[in-house]
Design a protein around this motif. Structure first.
Motif, PDB file in Angstrom:
ATOM      1  N   GLU A   1       0.814  -1.217   0.000  1.00 25.33           N
ATOM      2  CA  GLU A   1       0.000   0.000   0.000  1.00 25.33           C
ATOM      3  C   GLU A   1       0.847   1.266   0.000  1.00 25.33           C
TER       4      GLU A   1
ATOM      5  N   ASP B   1      -4.837   7.327   2.331  1.00 27.75           N
ATOM      6  CA  ASP B   1      -6.308   7.471   2.345  1.00 27.75           C
ATOM      7  C   ASP B   1      -6.957   6.093   2.495  1.00 27.75           C
ATOM      8  N   PRO B   2      -7.398   5.733   3.709  1.00 31.77           N
ATOM      9  CA  PRO B   2      -8.019   4.413   3.934  1.00 31.77           C
ATOM     10  C   PRO B   2      -9.249   4.184   3.057  1.00 31.77           C
ATOM     11  N   ARG B   3      -9.908   5.286   2.625  1.00 32.77           N
ATOM     12  CA  ARG B   3     -11.110   5.152   1.782  1.00 32.77           C
ATOM     13  C   ARG B   3     -10.791   4.625   0.397  1.00 32.77           C
TER      14      ARG B   3
ATOM     15  N   ARG C   1      -9.092   1.993  -0.206  1.00 34.05           N
ATOM     16  CA  ARG C   1      -8.907   0.534  -0.189  1.00 34.05           C
ATOM     17  C   ARG C   1     -10.090  -0.198  -0.820  1.00 34.05           C
TER      18      ARG C   1
ATOM     19  N   THR D   1      -8.572  -6.778   2.138  1.00 31.82           N
ATOM     20  CA  THR D   1      -8.172  -5.730   1.198  1.00 31.82           C
ATOM     21  C   THR D   1      -7.389  -6.341   0.045  1.00 31.82           C
TER      22      THR D   1
ATOM     23  N   ASN E   1      -5.839  -0.772  -3.927  1.00 32.80           N
ATOM     24  CA  ASN E   1      -6.282   0.607  -3.743  1.00 32.80           C
ATOM     25  C   ASN E   1      -6.853   1.175  -5.039  1.00 32.80           C
TER      26      ASN E   1
END
Length: 531
Positions: A424, A432-434, A436, A444, A447
């Protein structure tokens, strides 16, 4: 703009300014078109042919769509080849005798010149612009031309007006999916072209579809999606009868639901109200915005929907964001070429036409083994009389389809459009975790490099240029889920055409798995496998 009357004569003519695929502005009725920096069309060069002014204008109208949608070279070739055809004595109408005379003037090596313009002439006639006699069309549909097999445009696999090959279909799906992800086309364009391609319905049926025609139901704890599609050509009152499609592809339905939400929101914001469920159902899926803006109150809106139920529906042509406008815009953006057209050493542009999607849908059903009754039902036909128009093909065509399918539709190297990353920390949106992307089990797998709306989650990610799959993610898990889901839908009776989006995703996941394997070997040699 008014085109022609019942005798093929142009009505009140006025300026019609358009943009070529290379973004050059031209006036359809002028004597000079600049297609791009290198290609120009001079209609004065046809003066020696003594064409009637109205007929010449019909020709310009027919050719203009090609100038907007296809390359300058392709359009210029059509102009030159059609000009040669006109030289056999065409003046105010293309007749059967002109087709016979022109074909007789060509030797075997040059018959391709008639083949090249055949699709253009068929398309010209289908658009009801005027200037082509019906008997000439009948002859063009049955002629055997060197390089083609005998039969109708659909049957002979006409690269201009017949059904798309499976490879062309897969490439086109990939194009418009990435065009939407890349913000080149709107959600409305995306939803429209998906609806058109994945159902085989006529454009008029799409314009008449309401939000309430999208149906979700639970059966055995499983969510199913159905579509009620108005039968556009049936007699009786507006939306009097429907063609029902059950177990519709989930990807398509999610996009249509998003489009439905946008249309409802448009109405609510314009009239500053909140619609109840019954009112929401009567909102057109695709709204003609200029018509709605003419209405000042919600009461006027309701009155129009009751008295003229098609008043707020998307138009077929002549208005912004009409069916014609959407098709032209998508065709203008489409960069795809087809190997089935080759002139002067160059491959031709893929011609985008709503009718071709209908031909393709029916032909795919026939290839999959569906009988005439099933195909008629899928097409919304009341009987099987017209089915052959869409699906008639012979042994020669079957051989050609086998050849197209032999290469697995599209080379696997082209199926995956994203970029493999080791972890990642290498992602575009690493912090930005959003961004994933998760599998159905929650793990996961990569990205997203974009912030746009994604209709289908993981299913579409593997064929999206913005996707960055992780090296050590559980891609095998995603492959199993997509494969099992596809097989379940096939068991429920879904056609291979409907399933081809899943097939392409499966191919793309396999490419990712192969790339992961190759990358791990590379890292192992470097002594850094546990990156």
């Amino acid at each position: 703009m008014e085109l022609v009357d019942e005798k093929g004569r142009l009505g009140n003519r006025k300026s019609d300014r358009r943009i070529t695929k290379a973004n050059y502005e031209f006036d359809v009725f002028s004597d000079y078109w600049e297609l791009d920096a290198n290609k120009k069309i001079y209609f004065r060069g046809m003066d020696s042919l003594s064409l009637a002014p109205d007929f010449l204008d019909c020709f310009k109208l027919a050719l203009a769509d090609y100038a907007c949608e296809l390359s300058a070279s392709y359009t210029d070739n059509l102009f030159r080849y059609t000009k040669w055809f006109f030289s056999v004595g065409v003046t105010d109408r293309v007749l059967e005798s002109h087709v016979i005379k022109y074909k007789a003037s060509l030797d075997k090596e040059n018959e391709y010149k008639l083949g090249y313009i055949r699709g253009f002439l068929l398309d010209w006639h289908e658009k009801e612009i005027g200037g082509i006699d019906a008997k000439a069309i009948e002859l063009l549909n049955t002629l055997k031309i060197s390089g083609n097999v005998k039969g109708r445009a659909v049957a002979l696999g006409c690269p201009f007006s017949g059904a798309y090959t499976y490879e062309e279909q897969a490439d086109f799906i990939n194009f418009y999916t990435n065009a939407f992800s890349g913000h080149q086309i709107s959600l409305s364009d995306y939803a429209f072209i998906m609806f058109l391609q994945q159902t085989g319905v006529r454009p008029i049926q799409i314009t008449q579809t309401y939000v309430g025609d999208l149906i979700t139901r639970l059966e055995g704890g499983v969510e199913h999606f159905d579509l009620k599609i108005p039968k556009g050509k049936q007699r009786g009152s507006y939306r009097a009868s429907f063609q029902e499609k059950t177990n519709v592809n989930e990807d398509l339905m999610l996009v249509l639901m998003r489009q439905a939400g946008n249309s409802v929101e448009l109405v609510e914001k314009h009239f500053k109200i909140k619609l109840n469920d019954a009112q929401r159902e009567k909102v057109p899926l695709f709204i003609d915005l200029p018509s709605m803006l003419e209405l000042r109150t919600f009461e006027e809106f309701e009155h129009k929907m009751n008295s003229q139920p098609d008043y707020l529906c998307m138009r077929l042509k002549s208005t912004p964001d009409s069916v014609e406008d959407k098709v032209r815009r998508i065709a203008h953006l489409c960069p795809l070429k087809t190997r089935r057209i080759e002139v002067e050493g160059e491959f031709g542009d893929l011609h985008i036409s709503p009718r071709r999607f209908r031909y393709t849908y029916a032909t795919n059903l026939a290839i999959a083994g569906a009988n005439d009754h099933v195909i008629a039902e899928e097409l919304g036909q009341s009987d099987t009389q017209q089915v052959k128009v869409y699906t008639e093909f012979n042994e020669d065509m079957a051989d050609r389809i086998d050849v197209a399918l032999a290469s697995s539709l599209t080379p696997l190297a082209q199926a995956f459009a994203g970029t493999l990353i080791d972890s990642e920390k290498n992602a575009i949106r690493a912090n930005d975790p959003r961004s994933r992307i998760h599998s159905e089990s929650g793990s996961t797998v990569g990205n997203c490099g974009d912030y746009g709306f994604c209709a289908s989650g993981t299913i579409h990610c593997y064929t999206c240029a913005k996707f960055q799959p992780w090296l050590n993610a559980k891609h095998e898990e995603v492959l199993k889920f997509v494969t099992d889901d596809r097989d379940k839908k096939r068991d429920l009776g879904a056609s291979e055409f409907v399933l081809q989006g899943a097939n392409r995703t499966i191919d793309a996941i396999k490419v990712v798995l192969q790339m992961c394997s190759d990358r791990k070997l590379e890292l192992e040699k470097e002594g850094s496998l546990n990156v």
